[in-house]
Design an enzyme around this catalytic site. Structure first.
Site, PDB file in Angstrom:
ATOM      1  N   ASP A  29       0.854  -1.190   0.000  1.00  0.00           N
ATOM      2  CA  ASP A  29       0.000   0.000   0.000  1.00  0.00           C
ATOM      3  C   ASP A  29       0.891   1.243   0.000  1.00  0.00           C
ATOM      4  OD1 ASP A  29      -3.219   0.521   1.072  1.00  0.00           O
ATOM      5  OD2 ASP A  29      -1.798   2.198   1.047  1.00  0.00           O
ATOM      6  N   ASN A  86     -13.007  -3.217   2.670  1.00  0.00           N
ATOM      7  CA  ASN A  86     -14.003  -2.160   2.844  1.00  0.00           C
ATOM      8  C   ASN A  86     -14.955  -2.189   1.654  1.00  0.00           C
ATOM      9  OD1 ASN A  86     -12.727  -1.180   5.199  1.00  0.00           O
ATOM     10  ND2 ASN A  86     -11.246  -0.048   3.941  1.00  0.00           N
ATOM     11  N   VAL A  95     -10.889   2.943  -3.516  1.00  0.00           N
ATOM     12  CA  VAL A  95     -10.532   2.403  -4.835  1.00  0.00           C
ATOM     13  C   VAL A  95     -11.536   1.294  -5.144  1.00  0.00           C
ATOM     14  CG1 VAL A  95      -8.782   1.269  -6.234  1.00  0.00           C
ATOM     15  CG2 VAL A  95      -8.084   2.955  -4.514  1.00  0.00           C
ATOM     16  N   HIS A  99     -10.190  -5.275  -2.960  1.00  0.00           N
ATOM     17  CA  HIS A  99      -8.848  -5.535  -2.437  1.00  0.00           C
ATOM     18  C   HIS A  99      -8.957  -5.968  -0.997  1.00  0.00           C
ATOM     19  CE1 HIS A  99      -9.884  -1.256  -2.291  1.00  0.00           C
ATOM     20  NE2 HIS A  99      -9.287  -1.207  -1.108  1.00  0.00           N
TER      21      HIS A  99
HETATM   22  P1  5GP Z   1      -9.692   1.425   0.456  1.00  0.00           P
HETATM   23  O1  5GP Z   1      -9.747   2.771   1.149  1.00  0.00           O
HETATM   24  O2  5GP Z   1     -10.385   1.486  -0.888  1.00  0.00           O
HETATM   25  O3  5GP Z   1     -10.137   0.265   1.294  1.00  0.00           O
HETATM   26  O4  5GP Z   1      -8.163   1.127   0.184  1.00  0.00           O
HETATM   27  C1  5GP Z   1      -7.486   1.671  -0.909  1.00  0.00           C
HETATM   28  C2  5GP Z   1      -6.019   1.616  -0.575  1.00  0.00           C
HETATM   29  O5  5GP Z   1      -5.293   1.836  -1.761  1.00  0.00           O
HETATM   30  C3  5GP Z   1      -5.571   2.686   0.412  1.00  0.00           C
HETATM   31  O6  5GP Z   1      -5.028   2.065   1.570  1.00  0.00           O
HETATM   32  C4  5GP Z   1      -4.564   3.517  -0.363  1.00  0.00           C
HETATM   33  O7  5GP Z   1      -3.463   3.922   0.424  1.00  0.00           O
HETATM   34  C5  5GP Z   1      -4.134   2.556  -1.461  1.00  0.00           C
HETATM   35  N1  5GP Z   1      -3.707   3.210  -2.680  1.00  0.00           N
HETATM   36  C6  5GP Z   1      -4.333   4.262  -3.293  1.00  0.00           C
HETATM   37  N2  5GP Z   1      -3.667   4.587  -4.419  1.00  0.00           N
HETATM   38  C7  5GP Z   1      -2.616   3.728  -4.514  1.00  0.00           C
HETATM   39  C8  5GP Z   1      -1.563   3.590  -5.469  1.00  0.00           C
HETATM   40  O8  5GP Z   1      -1.469   4.303  -6.483  1.00  0.00           O
HETATM   41  N3  5GP Z   1      -0.652   2.619  -5.235  1.00  0.00           N
HETATM   42  C9  5GP Z   1      -0.729   1.784  -4.150  1.00  0.00           C
HETATM   43  N4  5GP Z   1       0.221   0.856  -4.010  1.00  0.00           N
HETATM   44  N5  5GP Z   1      -1.712   1.908  -3.227  1.00  0.00           N
HETATM   45  C10 5GP Z   1      -2.642   2.861  -3.417  1.00  0.00           C
END
Ligand code: 5GP
Ligand code: ZN
Length: 113
Positions: A29, A86, A95, A99
């Site tokens: 992440d 989530n 996103v 995941h």
């Molecule tokens: P969510 O909030 O959707 O459960 O988790 C999305 C995760 O994706 C977040 O923890 C965020 O830090 C990670 N993330 C967002 N953009 C990128 C990216 O461009 N590269 C990587 N490796 N992680 C990302």
């Protein structure tokens, strides 16, 4: 399709990949919430848990298998780690490509925020 994680799968956006097989990718992440924070994703686009079907559900089991293998490889099996998905904005999804978060290397509290 304008999906960040599909772009990582396609190699259009770089990521620190820690796991890969025919169906899945695991990468660090970019904004870690624990000393180890890895995201495991299916290589096909599924926007949210709400979009899972009988045809795609086996991928979720594979996400867990991959996460527990990486957790064990990194020495977290005994002390424990947290696996989180989530679903939608209200739960913090930002996103929209499913995941599994694998968080490890610190103590986790319950209930989560
Ligand atoms: P969510 O909030 O959707 O459960 O988790 C999305 C995760 O994706 C977040 O923890 C965020 O830090 C990670 N993330 C967002 N953009 C990128 C990216 O461009 N590269 C990587 N490796 N992680 C990302
Ligand atoms: Zn996608």
């Amino acid at each position: 399709m304008d999906c960040l994680f599909c772009k990582i799968i396609n190699g259009d956006i770089p990521a620190e990949i820690v796991y890969q097989d025919d169906d899945l990718l695991g990468f660090k992440d970019v904004n870690p919430q624990a000393p180890t924070h890895i995201l495991f994703i299916p290589k096909i686009h599924i926007a949210t848990v709400n979009d899972l079907t009988a045809e795609t559900i086996a991928l979720v089991g594979k996400l867990y298998l991959a996460a527990k293998e990486v957790a064990a490889d990194k020495g977290f099996a005994e002390q424990g780690y947290r696996l989180v998905m989530n679903c939608n904005e209200g739960a913090g999804q930002t996103v929209f490509h499913i995941h599994l978060h694998m968080l490890a290397g610190r103590t986790f509290h319950w209930p989560p925020g």
